[in-house]
Design a protein around this motif. Sequence first.
Motif, mmCIF file in Angstrom:
data_model
loop_
_atom_site.group_PDB
_atom_site.id
_atom_site.type_symbol
_atom_site.label_atom_id
_atom_site.label_comp_id
_atom_site.label_asym_id
_atom_site.label_seq_id
_atom_site.Cartn_x
_atom_site.Cartn_y
_atom_site.Cartn_z
ATOM 1 N N ARG A 205 25.458 3.624 23.908
ATOM 2 C CA ARG A 205 26.591 2.917 24.501
ATOM 3 C C ARG A 205 27.900 3.293 23.808
ATOM 4 N NH1 ARG A 205 25.287 -1.578 27.770
ATOM 5 N NH2 ARG A 205 23.045 -1.969 27.914
ATOM 6 N N TYR A 206 27.808 4.048 22.717
ATOM 7 C CA TYR A 206 29.020 4.519 22.038
ATOM 8 C C TYR A 206 29.330 5.939 22.499
ATOM 9 C CZ TYR A 206 32.643 5.657 18.797
ATOM 10 O OH TYR A 206 33.859 6.023 18.285
ATOM 11 N N ILE A 207 30.447 6.115 23.191
ATOM 12 C CA ILE A 207 30.858 7.438 23.683
ATOM 13 C C ILE A 207 32.340 7.654 23.393
ATOM 14 C CG2 ILE A 207 29.064 7.735 25.439
ATOM 15 C CD1 ILE A 207 30.970 6.591 27.497
ATOM 16 N N GLY A 208 32.774 7.171 22.236
ATOM 17 C CA GLY A 208 34.186 7.232 21.895
ATOM 18 C C GLY A 208 34.553 8.444 21.059
ATOM 19 N N HIS A 209 34.675 8.234 19.767
ATOM 20 C CA HIS A 209 35.124 9.288 18.867
ATOM 21 C C HIS A 209 33.961 10.198 18.460
ATOM 22 C CE1 HIS A 209 39.164 7.695 18.565
ATOM 23 N NE2 HIS A 209 38.659 6.486 18.390
ATOM 24 N N MET A 210 34.263 11.140 17.574
ATOM 25 C CA MET A 210 33.293 12.174 17.187
ATOM 26 C C MET A 210 32.344 11.643 16.120
ATOM 27 S SD MET A 210 35.967 15.314 17.190
ATOM 28 C CE MET A 210 36.485 16.080 18.730
ATOM 29 N N ALA A 211 31.508 10.724 16.517
ATOM 30 C CA ALA A 211 30.543 10.114 15.601
ATOM 31 C C ALA A 211 29.309 9.719 16.387
ATOM 32 C CB ALA A 211 31.146 8.892 14.914
ATOM 33 N N SER A 212 28.165 9.776 15.720
ATOM 34 C CA SER A 212 26.912 9.423 16.382
ATOM 35 C C SER A 212 25.901 9.043 15.304
ATOM 36 C CB SER A 212 26.415 10.607 17.221
ATOM 37 O OG SER A 212 25.278 10.244 17.981
ATOM 38 N N ASP A 213 24.657 8.942 15.705
ATOM 39 C CA ASP A 213 23.582 8.679 14.757
ATOM 40 C C ASP A 213 23.485 9.839 13.767
ATOM 41 O OD1 ASP A 213 21.575 7.198 13.646
ATOM 42 O OD2 ASP A 213 20.263 7.239 15.398
ATOM 43 N N LEU A 214 22.861 9.601 12.621
ATOM 44 C CA LEU A 214 22.762 10.607 11.563
ATOM 45 C C LEU A 214 21.381 11.247 11.559
ATOM 46 C CD1 LEU A 214 24.486 8.582 8.702
ATOM 47 C CD2 LEU A 214 25.500 10.405 10.079
ATOM 48 N N LEU A 215 21.349 12.541 11.319
ATOM 49 C CA LEU A 215 20.076 13.251 11.211
ATOM 50 C C LEU A 215 19.304 12.764 9.993
ATOM 51 C CD1 LEU A 215 21.177 16.856 12.188
ATOM 52 C CD2 LEU A 215 19.368 15.547 13.312
ATOM 53 N N LEU A 216 18.043 12.431 10.183
ATOM 54 C CA LEU A 216 17.226 11.917 9.077
ATOM 55 C C LEU A 216 17.104 12.887 7.900
ATOM 56 C CD1 LEU A 216 14.297 9.999 10.824
ATOM 57 C CD2 LEU A 216 16.227 9.060 9.560
ATOM 58 N N PRO A 217 16.929 14.197 8.127
ATOM 59 C CA PRO A 217 16.812 15.080 6.959
ATOM 60 C C PRO A 217 18.032 15.000 6.040
ATOM 61 C CG PRO A 217 16.209 16.251 8.966
ATOM 62 C CD PRO A 217 16.778 14.943 9.394
ATOM 63 N N GLY A 218 19.230 14.972 6.643
ATOM 64 C CA GLY A 218 20.437 14.905 5.837
ATOM 65 C C GLY A 218 20.631 13.552 5.198
ATOM 66 N N LEU A 219 20.345 12.488 5.954
ATOM 67 C CA LEU A 219 20.499 11.137 5.431
ATOM 68 C C LEU A 219 19.569 10.896 4.250
ATOM 69 C CD1 LEU A 219 21.644 8.262 5.651
ATOM 70 C CD2 LEU A 219 19.872 7.768 7.349
ATOM 71 N N VAL A 220 18.300 11.256 4.417
ATOM 72 C CA VAL A 220 17.327 11.028 3.343
ATOM 73 C C VAL A 220 17.635 11.928 2.146
ATOM 74 C CG1 VAL A 220 14.896 11.141 2.695
ATOM 75 C CG2 VAL A 220 15.546 10.258 4.943
ATOM 76 N N ALA A 221 18.003 13.175 2.400
ATOM 77 C CA ALA A 221 18.327 14.091 1.300
ATOM 78 C C ALA A 221 19.501 13.560 0.488
ATOM 79 C CB ALA A 221 18.640 15.483 1.838
ATOM 80 N N GLN A 222 20.473 12.973 1.165
ATOM 81 C CA GLN A 222 21.627 12.437 0.443
ATOM 82 C C GLN A 222 21.229 11.198 -0.359
ATOM 83 O OE1 GLN A 222 25.230 12.677 2.571
ATOM 84 N NE2 GLN A 222 26.353 11.274 1.284
#
Length: 645
Positions: free
Chosen positions: A94-111
């Motif tokens: 339902r969010y179609i606004g700015h340049m943002a979305s859900d985060l990729l799990l590999p990057g999120l967990v690695a961080q």
Amino acid sequence: MPSQHTATGSRPPMLDACFLGPYAENDNLLEKLVVEFLRDHVYWRRNFHPEDPIAIGTHAAHHPDYLAFAARMRRELHQLSAALKKSVPFHSPRYIGHMASDLLLPGLVAQILTLPYNPNNVSEDAAPVTVDMEVQVGLQLARMLGYAHDPAQPECAFGHLTSGGTVANYQALRLALALKAFPVALRAADVPELTLPEDDWSAFNLSPSASIALYAQWQHWLTQATAAERKHWQMRVSDARIEQSGLVGFFAKHSSLKVPKVLAPITAHYSWSKGCKLLGLGRDQLALLPERGMRTDVDALEATLERCLRERQPVLLAVAVLGTTEYGTVDPIDAVVSARDRFTARGLGFGVHVDAAWGGYLATLFRNEDGSLRTRDAVATGFRQFPSVDVYNAVAALGQTDSVTVDPHKLGYLPYGAGAFICRDHRAVGLLAEAADYVFHADTPKDYLNRYRSLGQFIPEGSKSGASVAGVYVTHKVLPLDHAHFGLLPANTIHHAEAFHARALQFAKAMAAVVHVMVPFVPDSNLVCVALNPVGNHRVATANTFVRHLHDELRCDPSRPLQDKQFFGSVTTLRPDVLGDAETQRILDALGLDMASLGEEGGDRLTILRHTLMNPYLIDAENGVSYIDMYFEHLATQVQRLLAG
């Protein structure tokens, strides 16, 4: 094969494992990974020197002060957690606004995994693991762009991460200025045995490649000199460089030269204005070029370069944009590269930088698994119109540019802040090197990978997060930057953008009796704008008020429960000075607006809805749900409500 899924426009099954999900469907996977690696970190601490005594005794947890501190911490964290529930739901389709979305799990967990180790990527002394990862990330992105990415090659590219695209653009200006001025410094120092340009104008107008070659000759010459000669000539050249004397001193010594211009499209990000001011070039040196259809007007670029050549006005950089932040449009990068080559041959040398902060990862769609460029027909399979010939030619020319900005925290689906700067030839970066004995070693290693372990010597930042680097590196390893892996993500969003575009045209027909609706520009990427104006209205200011009222129902409002909002969108504007008369007339005519009303208060530009189609779950084929259809149904309801009110 993955391409079969992308060809039909349905979501590839692999993507279902990539994110936590709109409903947190992968919560067990995320929890297991985080807990597993938190425990692993604990074991690492306990086994570093197990013979050391335990510093925090078991009795400490029972002390009143300990308990009070823990209680305060829990209270503040609970309050933070509660406050964050008012955040923008970037994860939702339902969010179609700015340049943002859900985060990729590999990057999120690695961080998350890396944060407790707290590496500082200024040098290998503070980050022995993640500094190497950052150098590798630069090579991964170089391969995606079509640059040489084999460290054994002398002209191998180099890249590093930044806090965002703004700092990456600063780095582009900084490197371009160092490259442009260095041959002049060699002339001023009167270095023997080097073949130098005959005058300052020629030296200041070498191509970046020629300047790099001259710098490489200079470095080789130093290796042949005695220690005393090396010290003497290094000092002479250093004193003559623009980095030593500054802009004022440099141009005072070389009075025949003018401060160079930066040429950028009028839609360029404001960081270019900030960067020119930050470097001391001044805002006046940023020349904004007109556009055609929100893409750089090549004829205007040619005319500007002709004038610069005639007036002996140097040019530092020509900037092209791969995915404008307002409209997602793609500049004709191939034409800009061609202009660079032709004008360099005529004595006006300059660099080409591509600001691909938004669209950089679209290049994965154009890469085979071996790194080679795919044909346009291969890329176009399964899409309705992507890529256009112009977009294909623009992306294909990336490898011929001099430097590029890419934002992993945008279309790379990674946490803020992770931007990246990549230059075509790593040898140029030596011109940016700084010395600090307490951080960097005295001798710079000759081999590529070891040279950049003292990363802070070459980058704008000092301290920087190694955890962010780990997130990008692991993501690129799990999803290599080619069409069969990472490319599945942008392919999915391009399908959604095409579906959104088609649905917008249907919406325009269905609502034609009450409101004029149009898509001002055919989308080049996964960003689609929609312009609206009530039937019977001819004033731009009134149309703007109508669209702003629509946007009031599409923007975050912390004073209301989040669930009150059905969808989240954004707005931007179309300015006549950017569009040009012909494009402005075309758009206003289609909307039934009077050109003369542009002069009225509140009507100097046209406000339009802007939609970024990043979320991979916008079309849920399994459940038969299209959030795109739902959005336009919601928009129709809001339009009717406003017109009735």
